[in-house]
Design a protein around this motif. Structure first.
Motif: not given
Length: 367
Positions: A20, A23-25, A28, A63-64, A67, A86
């Motif tokens: 998570i 994938c989120g970073s 984004a 959201a990213g 996450g 990040w």
């Protein structure tokens, strides 16, 4: 002989949080870059069209980043690379949010009450998407709102006339069922204006457009620009009805750019002949974050405002219940600096794929 101790296998929760986070970073970063293209390369078709989706990009970017923050709950093998990824994601998201916020505020004017003695004027703009003017839901909406001026786009007037004839009624229904009594239709039949006040100084300009390969028989690359004056009893309101091509391909995007150039020319003429008191309204097929839309406002000294202070969906896709997710703010208005904007709001779903745009302005009566 000693064996190197084997690393303890990671738990499922550890693996999921790590996935998570990564994938989120990375997500984004991706969506933020797509959104920033609208500001960095506004003269490129694909980049300019990214401006339609900035709200979705901002939501996905936030959201990213969240996450990615959740990924810090576990230990990563590439710890420094994860932190850097990040950090880049957060910077990219904040940059997109900053550019979007700045452009939202650009050329906007705060709402304010009408001065004592001023007359409120309500203008409603609706892209019909070929909805019949005799539709009961549409008529009920107009009867409720009682607008002074109604501006329609995508009317297909020749088909509207045939429908009225089949019903044995006068074409257009002016003066009944919420429709004001004065009516003007553009030369191509795509635009129509109803008004409670006489309409004068009428002019339709046709902007020729190219037809992309594979276009169906209903598509017309030519678009009209309707300019007229509304004799409200105050200083005449110079109304410009806008509806350029939808930029779904590079050819149609170029058609839209030519339309905007012509609109600038018409506004130049209106300012030279009348000075001010201009209202341009309609389906601009542009988001308020489009550089070309803001260029027209800046160049011509026009101001705008948004419902509740933030651009909201006016064109939705597939179903109205999904309009917060699958939609874009494309119906806009702009006024001269001297015009006081009293209120801006959106109407309900009336059967078109556009929501009505409702604008109230103040007019000072003349003796």
């Amino acid at each position: 002989m000693f064996r190197k101790p084997q690393a303890k296998p990671r738990s499922l929760i550890h693996s999921v949080l790590s996935l998570i986070g990564w994938c989120g970073s990375l997500g984004a970063i991706a969506v933020s870059v797509l959104g920033l293209l609208a500001f960095l390369a506004p003269d490129v078709w694909l980049a300019d069209n990214m401006s339609f989706f900035l709200r979705q990009f901002l939501a996905a970017g936030l959201a990213g980043c969240l996450g990615g923050a959740a990924g810090f709950l576990v230990r990563h093998r590439l710890r420094l690379m994860y932190r850097l990824t990040w950090f880049v994601a957060v910077i990219a998201f904040l940059s997109l949010a900053g550019f979007t916020g700045a452009r939202t505020l650009a050329n906007t004017k705060p709402l304010g009450p009408a001065a004592p003695g001023d007359r409120p004027l309500k203008i409603v703009s609706i892209n019909l998407e070929h909805l019949f003017l005799g539709d009961k839901v549409l008529q009920a909406f107009l009867e409720k709102e009682q607008p002074d001026v109604v501006v329609f786009q995508e009317v297909l007037w020749w088909l509207q006339e045939r429908r009225w004839q089949r019903l044995g009624l006068p074409a257009g229904g002016a003066g009944k069922n919420g429709f004001p009594e004065y009516l003007k239709v553009g030369d191509l039949g795509g635009l129509a204006v109803y008004s409670r006040f006489p309409l004068t100084s009428e002019e339709t300009r046709v902007i020729s457009g190219d037809v992309p390969p594979g276009a169906n028989v209903y598509y017309d690359g030519d678009r009209e620009l309707l300019s007229l004056s509304v004799d409200t009893g105050s200083a005449p309101l110079h109304l410009l009805v806008i509806h350029p091509d939808s930029p779904r391909s590079k050819i149609r995007w170029e058609n839209k750019r030519r339309y905007f150039d012509e609109a600038d020319s018409v506004i130049d003429t209106l300012k030279a002949d009348n000075g001010s008191n201009i209202l341009a309204i309609g389906d601009w097929n542009s988001s308020p974050w489009s550089a070309r839309f803001q260029q027209t406002l800046t160049r011509n000294g026009l101001k705008t405002a948004y419902p509740d202070g933030w651009p909201q969906t006016t064109r939705f896709f597939f179903d109205y219940s999904l309009h917060w997710i699958l939609g874009a703010p494309v119906d806009q208005f702009a006024v001269s600096r001297d015009i006081q904007i009293v209120n801006v709001s959106l109407g309900p779903d009336i059967g078109s794929d556009h929501l009505p745009l409702i604008v109230e302005i103040a007019q000072t009566p003349t003796n």
